[in-house]
Design a protein around this motif. Structure first.
Motif, PDB file in Angstrom:
ATOM      1  N   LYS A 114      -6.842   6.428  14.961  1.00  0.00           N
ATOM      2  CA  LYS A 114      -7.400   6.304  13.118  1.00  0.00           C
ATOM      3  C   LYS A 114      -7.612   4.503  13.742  1.00  0.00           C
ATOM      4  O   LYS A 114      -7.494   3.575  14.311  1.00  0.00           O
ATOM      5  CB  LYS A 114      -6.069   5.694  12.237  1.00  0.00           C
ATOM      6  CG  LYS A 114      -6.397   6.571  11.788  1.00  0.00           C
ATOM      7  CD  LYS A 114      -7.566   7.187  10.621  1.00  0.00           C
ATOM      8  CE  LYS A 114      -6.309   8.769   9.493  1.00  0.00           C
ATOM      9  NZ  LYS A 114      -7.520   8.336   8.384  1.00  0.00           N
TER      10      LYS A 114
ATOM     11  N   LEU B 216      -9.599   2.340  11.838  1.00  0.00           N
ATOM     12  CA  LEU B 216      -9.320   1.441  10.747  1.00  0.00           C
ATOM     13  C   LEU B 216      -7.870   0.546  11.970  1.00  0.00           C
ATOM     14  O   LEU B 216      -7.482  -0.619  11.512  1.00  0.00           O
ATOM     15  CB  LEU B 216      -7.927   2.003   9.813  1.00  0.00           C
ATOM     16  CG  LEU B 216      -7.049   1.744   9.269  1.00  0.00           C
ATOM     17  CD1 LEU B 216      -7.995   1.498   7.984  1.00  0.00           C
ATOM     18  CD2 LEU B 216      -6.198   2.768   8.290  1.00  0.00           C
TER      19      LEU B 216
ATOM     20  N   ASP C  56     -10.004  -2.927  12.737  1.00  0.00           N
ATOM     21  CA  ASP C  56      -9.842  -4.062  11.466  1.00  0.00           C
ATOM     22  C   ASP C  56      -8.078  -4.603  11.225  1.00  0.00           C
ATOM     23  O   ASP C  56      -8.461  -5.262  10.884  1.00  0.00           O
ATOM     24  CB  ASP C  56     -10.164  -3.040   9.712  1.00  0.00           C
ATOM     25  CG  ASP C  56     -11.579  -2.483   9.978  1.00  0.00           C
ATOM     26  OD1 ASP C  56     -12.231  -2.544  10.814  1.00  0.00           O
ATOM     27  OD2 ASP C  56     -11.379  -1.342   9.313  1.00  0.00           O
TER      28      ASP C  56
ATOM     29  N   ASP D 256     -15.233  -3.265   7.815  1.00  0.00           N
ATOM     30  CA  ASP D 256     -15.754  -2.756   7.200  1.00  0.00           C
ATOM     31  C   ASP D 256     -14.738  -2.054   5.874  1.00  0.00           C
ATOM     32  O   ASP D 256     -15.164  -0.996   4.796  1.00  0.00           O
ATOM     33  CB  ASP D 256     -16.218  -1.205   8.707  1.00  0.00           C
ATOM     34  CG  ASP D 256     -16.632  -1.249   9.776  1.00  0.00           C
ATOM     35  OD1 ASP D 256     -17.634  -2.439   9.198  1.00  0.00           O
ATOM     36  OD2 ASP D 256     -16.606  -0.035  10.018  1.00  0.00           O
ATOM     37  N   SER D 257     -13.639  -2.329   5.922  1.00  0.00           N
ATOM     38  CA  SER D 257     -12.394  -1.433   5.017  1.00  0.00           C
ATOM     39  C   SER D 257     -13.022  -2.841   4.005  1.00  0.00           C
ATOM     40  O   SER D 257     -14.215  -3.522   3.740  1.00  0.00           O
ATOM     41  CB  SER D 257     -11.374  -2.643   4.808  1.00  0.00           C
ATOM     42  OG  SER D 257     -10.622  -1.769   6.222  1.00  0.00           O
ATOM     43  N   SER D 258     -12.362  -1.951   2.196  1.00  0.00           N
ATOM     44  CA  SER D 258     -12.947  -2.986   1.490  1.00  0.00           C
ATOM     45  C   SER D 258     -12.824  -4.187   1.240  1.00  0.00           C
ATOM     46  O   SER D 258     -11.129  -4.451   2.036  1.00  0.00           O
ATOM     47  CB  SER D 258     -11.885  -2.174   0.352  1.00  0.00           C
ATOM     48  OG  SER D 258     -10.938  -1.841   0.194  1.00  0.00           O
TER      49      SER D 258
ATOM     50  N   PHE E 214      -8.068  -4.369   0.163  1.00  0.00           N
ATOM     51  CA  PHE E 214      -7.502  -4.215   1.457  1.00  0.00           C
ATOM     52  C   PHE E 214      -7.794  -4.990   2.395  1.00  0.00           C
ATOM     53  O   PHE E 214      -6.766  -5.494   2.640  1.00  0.00           O
ATOM     54  CB  PHE E 214      -8.558  -2.807   2.323  1.00  0.00           C
ATOM     55  CG  PHE E 214      -6.847  -2.591   3.578  1.00  0.00           C
ATOM     56  CD1 PHE E 214      -6.135  -2.152   3.190  1.00  0.00           C
ATOM     57  CD2 PHE E 214      -7.839  -2.877   4.883  1.00  0.00           C
ATOM     58  CE1 PHE E 214      -5.071  -1.545   4.066  1.00  0.00           C
ATOM     59  CE2 PHE E 214      -7.214  -2.162   5.459  1.00  0.00           C
ATOM     60  CZ  PHE E 214      -6.028  -1.542   5.441  1.00  0.00           C
TER      61      PHE E 214
ATOM     62  N   LEU F 165      -1.334   5.464   5.111  1.00  0.00           N
ATOM     63  CA  LEU F 165      -2.705   5.348   5.922  1.00  0.00           C
ATOM     64  C   LEU F 165      -2.703   6.501   6.755  1.00  0.00           C
ATOM     65  O   LEU F 165      -4.162   7.227   6.452  1.00  0.00           O
ATOM     66  CB  LEU F 165      -2.624   4.102   6.718  1.00  0.00           C
ATOM     67  CG  LEU F 165      -2.005   2.956   5.598  1.00  0.00           C
ATOM     68  CD1 LEU F 165      -2.318   1.464   6.387  1.00  0.00           C
ATOM     69  CD2 LEU F 165      -3.324   2.253   4.837  1.00  0.00           C
TER      70      LEU F 165
ATOM     71  N   ASP G  99      -4.183   9.269   4.250  1.00  0.00           N
ATOM     72  CA  ASP G  99      -5.424   8.196   3.313  1.00  0.00           C
ATOM     73  C   ASP G  99      -5.282   8.919   1.774  1.00  0.00           C
ATOM     74  O   ASP G  99      -6.378   8.599   1.276  1.00  0.00           O
ATOM     75  CB  ASP G  99      -7.088   8.753   4.444  1.00  0.00           C
ATOM     76  CG  ASP G  99      -7.500   8.108   3.824  1.00  0.00           C
ATOM     77  OD1 ASP G  99      -7.384   6.754   2.941  1.00  0.00           O
ATOM     78  OD2 ASP G  99      -8.946   8.741   3.575  1.00  0.00           O
TER      79      ASP G  99
ATOM     80  N   SER H 118      -2.172   4.648  -0.560  1.00  0.00           N
ATOM     81  CA  SER H 118      -1.966   3.624  -0.036  1.00  0.00           C
ATOM     82  C   SER H 118      -2.256   2.521  -0.293  1.00  0.00           C
ATOM     83  O   SER H 118      -1.474   1.417   0.236  1.00  0.00           O
ATOM     84  CB  SER H 118      -3.600   4.182   0.347  1.00  0.00           C
ATOM     85  OG  SER H 118      -3.601   5.853   1.551  1.00  0.00           O
ATOM     86  N   THR H 119      -2.692   1.934  -1.616  1.00  0.00           N
ATOM     87  CA  THR H 119      -2.967   1.010  -2.065  1.00  0.00           C
ATOM     88  C   THR H 119      -1.621   0.339  -2.316  1.00  0.00           C
ATOM     89  O   THR H 119      -1.425  -0.985  -2.015  1.00  0.00           O
ATOM     90  CB  THR H 119      -4.246   1.211  -2.656  1.00  0.00           C
ATOM     91  OG1 THR H 119      -5.709   1.248  -2.467  1.00  0.00           O
ATOM     92  CG2 THR H 119      -4.397  -0.466  -3.902  1.00  0.00           C
TER      93      THR H 119
ATOM     94  N   THR I  35       0.610  -0.692   0.706  1.00  0.00           N
ATOM     95  CA  THR I  35       0.108  -1.991   0.154  1.00  0.00           C
ATOM     96  C   THR I  35       0.436  -3.395  -0.059  1.00  0.00           C
ATOM     97  O   THR I  35       1.390  -4.096   0.382  1.00  0.00           O
ATOM     98  CB  THR I  35      -1.278  -1.561   1.214  1.00  0.00           C
ATOM     99  OG1 THR I  35      -1.681  -0.224   1.811  1.00  0.00           O
ATOM    100  CG2 THR I  35      -2.007  -3.010   1.937  1.00  0.00           C
TER     101      THR I  35
END
Length: 807
Positions: free
Chosen positions: A29, A32, A35, A94-96, A99, A147, A150, A154-155, A158
């Motif tokens: 990954k 990621l 990021d 690029d992540s939201s 996140f 993660l 996926d 995940s959220t 986190t």
């Protein structure tokens, strides 16, 4: 070994995000992981910047700064720093946004948890530290698995991981003491300011370092490098942020190194050997570790970082001893200089050697840190009172190399091109780099005592922060424009290091005399050879050749610098035994030199300096007849040049004198149409308030407007008035103090010459050229400016000792 519980708990708090990043990279990954690396770098840039060496201060138990006072400051700064960190990351990764927000919350929670853990260490609460350690380890592993899969967990996973540092160590007693503290808030801030500056430069540099790698290399390479640096350099990071403060405190309280220190030293040896073996194996057998699905660059970076980790531990030992052992000790200068130089090395390694050279970055950063920390207090070398290796001889050597117009190219050795039309075309490998750049950086380390150059350091720091902030606010894209913007920033900032060297140098006894002697020697060596090369070529334009090497930008910049060197030598050495004859001969040569250079600015400075010299020396009741020899010789030299040009114009040469004059003027200034260039840049600056404050994301096309033909317009166009403001403030400060002390300068010839040169460069030359951003001219100009800062900061009683004169 109970003392090790607390450093391990700090490791679990501080390095959890890095551990997750390494796991993401190792298991495929990489995007990621990149990021994670950028968000971690941005949050470190802010939260670590305001950490202020808190743990070392709390463990030192000095009484001036305690845990409740530091916690109170962090609670006040928490929200604005968190918002700014989210803004820095949201537009880059690029992540939201959610996140990004959760990772920022995680770093904020770690930041507060540091205070609670430090308080637990003071009170020897080992059980609480063990519980915290186990909680962080389990939750970090669970987050990594979530993660990698996926999945929908995940959220929420986190979120739990982000809040866990505070949930695991927070106690209500410390916040109550912080909120009810009787120490005034501003007093706490004042005590912490020096330490904020030290950690701020490290925090900002971590973010810029990672961002710059991402801009010059692709995201896959950047992600692998971030993970490799984190994996190989984990020992250095662990020591500086977890083990180091505890070990240094333990060493201070024990008579000897102790078993813990001996075991750690053995570990350093093992890590160094492991790094050497890994680099040797991967370099000799490139496909040795292909089964890991990581390429050669990754493992080279890991091996070099393992070695760099050992060097970093040695560097951090010095740093922590300065912080804990010395009253009022700080490492602001070392931290700033080493980190900016590390960032500046990225394009040189990438474009000059190749992408594999980026594997050396962590090791290079560790070496720079060790060198600057070791030289922080007394310099890198110890001086002798007699013999060749004295401080006086070293200062003279530094000044000689600063003025020496020898250039080298990364792919071609010493620069030697006798033509007037050389252009590197923007190719870094072809760019002639002056030896004065190396002398500048080496000289700073050898002289040390960076606290003596605090004004120059602060100015450099605020200029760097201002330029960086405007660049980030405009956005740095990864399509090529962002890397060009960062390279331009480095081009501006690197010559400014000479400001620090100048102030270090200027504090030494007889500093100006040594600079003047060095300038005189260089001129007497180079100018006759350059004039001879011009005469033998039969050209009316000054030749760049000095036979064994060539002078880069000899018309645009070097001609004015040579006149400036002449002014320093004339004002400082005139009247001293054995120098008047050499100065008279040099005046004759310089009179012809400025005519053949076709430099209006060099001519103006030359005439102005001769007039001021005669006026100032005459006002001091010197013999007028001997003084008038100087302008007479200057006029004779100019007439000889005119006679030579007349002779060449009458000879059968392919180019008539009128055409040669046109070519000379174009070569002199590099561009015709000053007004057109100025108006273009002024229109660009005034186009909108964002352009005025922050500048432009990209520079004008090189073929049309390579520069504004004005340093300040060029700076403001690229980095805005916000970035230019610290430099303008320093220039105004210098001018105001010179005006206030004009009687002292008028009474001391060396200072009169120095002030004349610096003011001319800042006011006149910089209005028509961009010499302050060029390597050779910029180093000399900022070096002389630093000398002036040293002079105006000295009390009146010490003026004669620095100049070497007794008035």
């Amino acid at each position: 070994m109970r003392v090790m519980v607390f450093p391990v708990a700090f490791m679990a708090n501080t390095f959890a995000m890095m551990v997750v990043m390494i796991g993401l990279s190792l298991f495929g990954k990489s995007a990621l992981a990149a990021d994670f690396g950028l968000i971690h770098g941005a949050t470190v840039a802010l939260f670590y910047s305001f950490s202020g060496n808190a743990r070392s201060l709390i463990l030192s138990e000095s009484g001036a700064i305690d845990a409740p006072g530091i916690l109170r400051l962090r609670l006040i700064l928490l929200l604005p720093l968190g918002m700014l960190a989210w803004m820095l990351c949201a537009g880059v990764v690029d992540s939201s946004w959610l996140f990004v927000l959760l990772l920022v919350v995680r770093r904020a929670a770690e930041w507060l948890a540091e205070i609670f853990l430090s308080e637990q260490e003071l009170r020897h609460q080992e059980r609480a530290a063990i519980r915290f350690l186990l909680t962080q380890g389990c939750l970090s592993l669970a987050l990594l698995l979530a993660l990698l899969n996926d999945g929908p967990l995940s959220t929420p996973m986190t979120l739990l991981w982000a809040l866990s540092p505070l949930l695991g160590c927070m106690s209500l007693g410390l916040p109550k003491r912080a909120l009810s503290s009787g120490v005034p808030l501003f007093s706490s801030i004042r005590l912490m300011l020096p330490h904020f500056g030290s950690t701020a430069v490290i925090g900002v540099s971590v973010y810029v370092f990672r961002l710059f790698i991402l801009l010059v290399a692709d995201k896959q390479v950047a992600g692998d490098l971030f993970s490799a640096f984190a994996l190989g350099g984990i020992l250095g990071a662990v020591f500086s942020q977890a083990l180091g403060p505890t070990m240094v405190r333990h060493e201070r309280r024990s008579a000897g190194p102790g078993r813990l220190v001996k075991m750690f030293n053995l570990m350093l040896v093992v890590m160094l050997l492991a790094g050497l073996v890994l680099v040797a194996g991967v370099w000799s057998i490139p496909h040795l570790l292909d089964w890991t699905e990581k390429d050669q660059l990754f493992w080279l970076a890991v091996g070099c970082s393992l070695m760099g980790g050992v060097v970093m531990v040695l560097a951090q030992r010095i740093r922590l001893r300065i912080l804990q052992d010395e009253a009022g000790g700080d490492v602001f200068g070392s931290d700033m200089l080493s980190n900016i130089l590390l960032i500046a090395s990225i394009p040189f390694l990438y474009y000059g050697i190749g992408v594999n050279a980026l594997a050396l970055l962590y090791l290079l950063g560790a070496l720079l840190s060790w060198v600057f920390y070791a030289s922080e207090r007394h310099g890198l070398l110890s001086w002798r009172d007699s013999g060749w290796f004295t401080q006086k001889n070293l200062l003279l050597l530094i000044a000689l190399v600063i003025f020496l117009p020898v250039f080298f190219q990364l792919n071609g050795g010493i620069f030697h091109d006798p033509s007037h039309s050389f252009s590197h075309g923007g190719v870094l490998a072809l760019l002639p780099i002056p030896l004065s750049v190396l002398a500048c950086y080496l000289g700073m380390v050898l002289l040390g005592r960076y606290s003596h150059a605090r004004l120059a350091l602060l100015s450099l720091f605020f200029v760097f922060i201002g330029m960086l902030l405007t660049s980030l606010l405009l956005g740095l894209d990864t399509s090529g424009g962002g890397s060009q913007k960062m390279i331009l920033l480095i081009q501006y900032i690197l010559p400014m290091f000479a400001l620090v060297l100048g102030q270090q140098f200027g504090m030494r006894e007889g500093a100006l005399t040594l600079v003047a002697k060095a300038a005189l020697f260089i001129l007497l060596t180079v100018v006759p050879l350059q004039l001879l090369a011009t005469l033998t070529s039969g050209d009316v334009l000054l030749s760049p050749s000095v036979y064994i090497f060539s002078i880069y930008q000899h018309l645009q910049y070097a001609s004015l610098l040579f006149v400036a060197a002449f002014v320093l030598a004339l004002f400082t050495l005139w009247g001293r035994a054995g120098f008047d004859g050499w100065l008279r001969a040099l005046t004759l040569l310089m009179g012809g030199y400025v005519i053949l250079s076709w430099s209006l600015l060099a001519m103006l400075l030359f005439v102005l300096a001769v007039f001021c010299f005669v006026a100032q020396q005459g006002a001091r009741e010197r013999r007028l007849a001997s003084l008038l020899v100087v302008p007479l010789l200057a006029v004779c030299g100019a007439l000889l040049s005119f006679l030579y040009m007349h002779y060449v114009s009458q000879a059968e040469v392919p180019t008539p004198l009128s055409e040669a004059t046109d070519l000379s003027m174009q070569a002199l200034e590099g561009r015709v149409g000053y007004l057109e260039s100025w108006m273009f840049y002024i229109d660009g600056i005034s186009a909108s308030w964002t352009n005025a404050l922050f500048g432009h994301a990209t520079s004008p096309e090189r073929g049309l407007y390579p520069s504004a033909l004005n340093y300040y317009l060029d700076f403001a166009y690229n980095f805005g008035l916000l970035g230019l403001l610290p430099l303008i403030a320093l220039a105004l400060y210098s001018l105001v103090l010179v005006c206030r002390r004009w009687r002292d300068f008028w009474a001391h010839s060396p200072y009169m010459g120095l002030a004349l040169v610096v003011i001319f460069m800042l006011v006149v030359d910089s209005a028509f050229k961009v010499g302050l951003r060029q390597p050779y001219s910029g180093v000399i100009m900022f070096f002389l400016w630093g000398l002036l800062l040293a002079v105006i900061s000295l009390p009146r009683a010490r003026l004669s000792t620095v100049s070497g004169n007794v008035v």
